[in-house]
Design an enzyme around this catalytic site. Structure first.
Site, PDB file in Angstrom:
ATOM      1  N   HIS A 255       0.090   6.900  -0.562  1.00  0.00           N
ATOM      2  CA  HIS A 255       0.573   7.221  -1.984  1.00  0.00           C
ATOM      3  C   HIS A 255       0.457   8.694  -2.161  1.00  0.00           C
ATOM      4  O   HIS A 255      -0.119   9.053  -3.286  1.00  0.00           O
ATOM      5  CB  HIS A 255      -0.288   6.281  -3.245  1.00  0.00           C
ATOM      6  CG  HIS A 255       0.348   4.729  -3.225  1.00  0.00           C
ATOM      7  ND1 HIS A 255       1.228   4.483  -3.756  1.00  0.00           N
ATOM      8  CD2 HIS A 255      -0.296   3.719  -2.770  1.00  0.00           C
ATOM      9  CE1 HIS A 255       1.504   3.157  -3.752  1.00  0.00           C
ATOM     10  NE2 HIS A 255       0.438   2.536  -2.929  1.00  0.00           N
TER      11      HIS A 255
ATOM     12  N   GLU B  12       5.636   1.806 -13.790  1.00  0.00           N
ATOM     13  CA  GLU B  12       6.920   1.921 -13.278  1.00  0.00           C
ATOM     14  C   GLU B  12       7.984   1.713 -14.481  1.00  0.00           C
ATOM     15  O   GLU B  12       9.154   2.449 -14.696  1.00  0.00           O
ATOM     16  CB  GLU B  12       7.267   1.229 -12.100  1.00  0.00           C
ATOM     17  CG  GLU B  12       6.480   1.440 -10.730  1.00  0.00           C
ATOM     18  CD  GLU B  12       5.217   0.884 -10.691  1.00  0.00           C
ATOM     19  OE1 GLU B  12       4.636   0.281 -11.550  1.00  0.00           O
ATOM     20  OE2 GLU B  12       4.708   0.749  -9.462  1.00  0.00           O
TER      21      GLU B  12
ATOM     22  N   GLU C 166      -2.067   0.028  -0.003  1.00  0.00           N
ATOM     23  CA  GLU C 166      -0.607   0.156   0.696  1.00  0.00           C
ATOM     24  C   GLU C 166      -0.503   1.344   1.379  1.00  0.00           C
ATOM     25  O   GLU C 166       0.433   2.405   0.820  1.00  0.00           O
ATOM     26  CB  GLU C 166       0.327   0.083  -0.706  1.00  0.00           C
ATOM     27  CG  GLU C 166       0.172  -1.119  -1.481  1.00  0.00           C
ATOM     28  CD  GLU C 166       0.861  -1.362  -2.803  1.00  0.00           C
ATOM     29  OE1 GLU C 166       1.343  -2.367  -3.200  1.00  0.00           O
ATOM     30  OE2 GLU C 166       0.950  -0.282  -3.405  1.00  0.00           O
TER      31      GLU C 166
ATOM     32  N   ASP D 227      -0.367   9.918  -7.116  1.00  0.00           N
ATOM     33  CA  ASP D 227       0.561   8.824  -6.512  1.00  0.00           C
ATOM     34  C   ASP D 227       1.798   9.468  -6.087  1.00  0.00           C
ATOM     35  O   ASP D 227       1.934  10.714  -6.129  1.00  0.00           O
ATOM     36  CB  ASP D 227       0.754   7.521  -7.448  1.00  0.00           C
ATOM     37  CG  ASP D 227       0.916   6.353  -6.550  1.00  0.00           C
ATOM     38  OD1 ASP D 227       1.844   6.127  -5.588  1.00  0.00           O
ATOM     39  OD2 ASP D 227       0.390   5.236  -6.934  1.00  0.00           O
TER      40      ASP D 227
ATOM     41  N   ARG E 181       3.345   7.076 -12.751  1.00  0.00           N
ATOM     42  CA  ARG E 181       4.665   6.575 -12.832  1.00  0.00           C
ATOM     43  C   ARG E 181       5.444   7.179 -13.985  1.00  0.00           C
ATOM     44  O   ARG E 181       6.468   7.617 -13.855  1.00  0.00           O
ATOM     45  CB  ARG E 181       4.849   5.110 -12.724  1.00  0.00           C
ATOM     46  CG  ARG E 181       4.594   4.635 -10.901  1.00  0.00           C
ATOM     47  CD  ARG E 181       3.560   5.176 -10.331  1.00  0.00           C
ATOM     48  NE  ARG E 181       3.488   4.790  -9.076  1.00  0.00           N
ATOM     49  CZ  ARG E 181       2.901   3.877  -8.644  1.00  0.00           C
ATOM     50  NH1 ARG E 181       2.089   3.118  -9.357  1.00  0.00           N
ATOM     51  NH2 ARG E 181       2.853   3.470  -7.425  1.00  0.00           N
TER      52      ARG E 181
ATOM     53  N   TRP F 107      -7.558  -6.676  -5.692  1.00  0.00           N
ATOM     54  CA  TRP F 107      -6.338  -7.091  -6.351  1.00  0.00           C
ATOM     55  C   TRP F 107      -5.346  -8.065  -5.917  1.00  0.00           C
ATOM     56  O   TRP F 107      -4.612  -8.624  -6.529  1.00  0.00           O
ATOM     57  CB  TRP F 107      -5.623  -5.762  -6.741  1.00  0.00           C
ATOM     58  CG  TRP F 107      -5.103  -5.108  -5.503  1.00  0.00           C
ATOM     59  CD1 TRP F 107      -5.569  -4.342  -4.329  1.00  0.00           C
ATOM     60  CD2 TRP F 107      -3.538  -5.067  -5.043  1.00  0.00           C
ATOM     61  NE1 TRP F 107      -4.699  -3.930  -3.534  1.00  0.00           N
ATOM     62  CE2 TRP F 107      -3.390  -4.495  -3.733  1.00  0.00           C
ATOM     63  CE3 TRP F 107      -2.515  -5.614  -5.820  1.00  0.00           C
ATOM     64  CZ2 TRP F 107      -2.285  -4.403  -3.096  1.00  0.00           C
ATOM     65  CZ3 TRP F 107      -1.277  -5.492  -5.150  1.00  0.00           C
ATOM     66  CH2 TRP F 107      -1.131  -4.753  -3.750  1.00  0.00           C
TER      67      TRP F 107
HETATM   68  C1  ACM Z   1      -1.962  -2.147  -6.223  1.00  0.00           C
HETATM   69  O1  ACM Z   1      -1.382  -2.867  -6.842  1.00  0.00           O
HETATM   70  N1  ACM Z   1      -1.174  -1.500  -5.252  1.00  0.00           N
HETATM   71  C2  ACM Z   1      -3.375  -1.999  -6.057  1.00  0.00           C
END
Ligand code: ACM
Length: 552
Positions: free
Chosen positions: A256, A463, A320, A185, A156, A386
């Site tokens: 990602h 980020e 995600e 990503d 990021r 996580w």
């Molecule tokens: C994550 O925080 N998307 C692994």
């Protein structure tokens, strides 16, 4: 000097066993260092550190049996009876004796020894007029967990190699042994792959970034990026190894993926490939397609990655991954029918399975975020848990190894207080005390299941961290709490930890770490947030509830 009456320095992480005796060991220009060849790296690191901070250039000799040890110095001995990473450190007025069964134990003994000297031992240039004495002490220590780490998101915002090396120094100082590098990503591709140069030529740069954590936040109009050459990676990996730290690479898939798809549009779904890496934060619909050519591309990439990273594990992401592109794309639906898959969750599991199989064929252990549990967990895959403890429980019960990194406890990009002077917030308020409460092993697991918990790591997503200063502020001192949570066995009490941490801050000062002071951000660290942010603990809790409601 009345050093006999000075309180002995405390250790962080706290030792399992420590006994103080009479007197102290003083470093002088006559002090020598000798080592068994197997412990050369920690001996070299000690010699370097002492030279930097004290100006003393101590002669170092290497021998198998201590025959070169002149009896008035620091000796590193091999003791094959000790567990991996365990050490014995005996400081007497005459000598310092380190015993370990491998280099890592020697590194952790060396870091412990440094903490017995004044904090200025962590300086980068000699402190003048100092008396360098360590109290006579016998420490026997070993870590509770074998996986004690931090993940650094170098995508990021790109982290230059020199800052990665500095971060490795700080991990080693805290006896943390694993650096997980998040290398690819939506927002960038940060590792040069010889076979696919556009990954970094196109995927390594982006036109601007979103300012703020919420939808509709404006862009900053500032192009940025960067990537590691393969030589940079080799240097980072060997620098880390020489300090007892293993570097684990992560190549994200099947989601990602925007930076890769922007570089090579045939990897994406449908015809509307993005022209550049993403300029926003969050979860992006751009995913890899499920063609054999894409699997070939990814295994070719991983082959170059495997040649660069000697680590046992390779992380392949898996988190995600929105299924919308796969669901709406006729070709992907046809592919699923060809493969006999009934839904997109099964396609994700198939995808991870194909890549994991390739890693295993190359002698590597696949590791993924806890979404890889969905649609059927791939045989032999280990899980980074996580989203709370749900993934850790499910994976350990199914016999898979787990690394705990729950976002409500050890996501260090989350802010440390609800003060309006904290930097741009994401996630929930995660105080030092919360972080210190970290226990990777969910209480619900029985002893056999708990053995699948390899340890834990803190995660630093970037980020809103665009500099080494920002990284220091988020990581420290909370990473010190993570280090102790992963190292020290038995009861832990924040009230006992806090004064030791305050003492430890002097070491961070000497090392030049711009940590967040426990009293709050210093004026130069204050970066007022943006509108629409959660600004209270209550709003943060609601935000976390909204995230965890999606775990399903
Ligand atoms: C994550 O925080 N998307 C692994």
């Amino acid at each position: 000097m009345h050093s006999a009456h000075m309180p002995s320095p405390t250790l962080l992480p706290r030792a399992q066993s420590r006994n103080s005796t009479e007197g102290e060991f003083e470093l002088t220009s006559q002090t020598t260092v000798s080592t068994h060849p197997a412990l050369l790296q920690p001996a070299l690191r000690l010699q370097e550190r002492l030279r930097a901070a004290t100006g003393l250039v101590l002669p170092l000799t290497v021998d198998d049996d201590g025959s070169r040890d002149q009896g008035r110095g620091i000796r590193f001995d091999l003791d094959t009876e000790l567990e991996p990473e365990a050490f014995d450190l005996q400081v007497t007025p005459a000598t310092v004796r380190v015993s370990a069964s491998e280099a890592r134990g020697g590194h952790w003994a060396m870091q412990t020894l440094l903490q017995l000297f004044p904090p200025a031992i962590h300086r980068h240039s000699p402190a003048r007029g100092m008396r360098w004495a360590a109290p006579a002490t016998h420490v026997r220590d070993a870590p509770r967990f074998g996986w004690r780490g931090a993940m650094l998101d170098v995508v990021r915002h790109f982290t230059p190699a020199r800052e990665v090396r500095r971060f490795i120094d700080l991990l080693a100082m805290h006896r943390l042994n694993t650096l997980h590098l998040h290398l690819t990503d939506d927002q960038g591709w940060r590792i040069a792959i010889d076979r696919y140069p556009l990954l970094t030529e196109i995927g390594g740069w982006r036109p601007e970034s979103q300012v703020g954590a919420t939808h509709g936040s404006p862009g900053d109009g500032r192009p940025h990026g960067g990537f590691y050459t393969q030589d940079d990676i080799r240097e980072i990996v060997s620098y880390a190894a020489d300090r007892g730290v293993t570097v684990i690479p992560e190549i994200e898939l099947p989601g990602h993926a925007q930076a890769a798809v922007a570089a090579y549009p045939h990897l994406g779904v449908g015809q509307n490939a993005p022209a550049a890496p993403w300029t926003k934060w969050g979860i992006n619909p751009a995913v890899f397609n499920a063609e054999e050519t894409t699997i070939d591309f990814l295994t070719n990439v991983l082959d170059e990655v495997i040649d660069l990273f000697p680590s046992e594990y390779v992380c392949i992401g898996g988190d995600e991954c929105p299924k919308v592109q796969w669901r709406e794309d006729p070709r992907t639906q046809e592919r699923m029918r060809e493969l006999g898959l009934h839904d997109e969750e099964q396609l994700q599991s198939w995808f991870i399975g194909r890549i994991a199989e390739h890693l295993r064929s190359r002698g590597k252990k696949p590791l993924g975020w806890d979404e890889i549990l969905e649609g059927g967990l791939v045989p032999g895959a280990s899980v980074l848990s996580w989203r709370g403890r749900v993934g850790a429980l499910a994976a350990a019960r199914a016999g898979h190894d787990v690394v705990a990194c729950p976002e409500d406890t050890v996501y260090l990009d989350y802010r440390e207080s609800a003060l309006p002077t904290e930097p741009i917030p994401v996630g929930t308020v995660t105080t030092l005390e919360t972080v210190y409460s970290f226990d990777p092993v969910p209480a619900e697991l029985d002893a056999a299941e708990a053995r699948h918990v390899l340890g834990g790591q803190a995660n630093l997503w970037t980020e809103h961290i665009d500099s080494a200063r920002g990284l220091d502020y988020r990581a420290f001192p909370r990473l010190c709490a993570v280090a102790e949570a992963l190292w020290t066995d038995g009861e832990r009490d924040f009230d006992e930890f806090e004064p030791r941490l305050i003492e430890h801050l002097a070491r961070l000062d000497a090392a030049g770490v711009e940590y967040r002071h426990p009293d709050g951000p210093r004026p130069w660290q204050q970066r007022p947030g943006v509108e629409g942010r959660p600004s209270s603990v209550e709003e943060s809790a609601a935000h976390l509830a909204a995230i965890t409601a999606n775990i399903g």
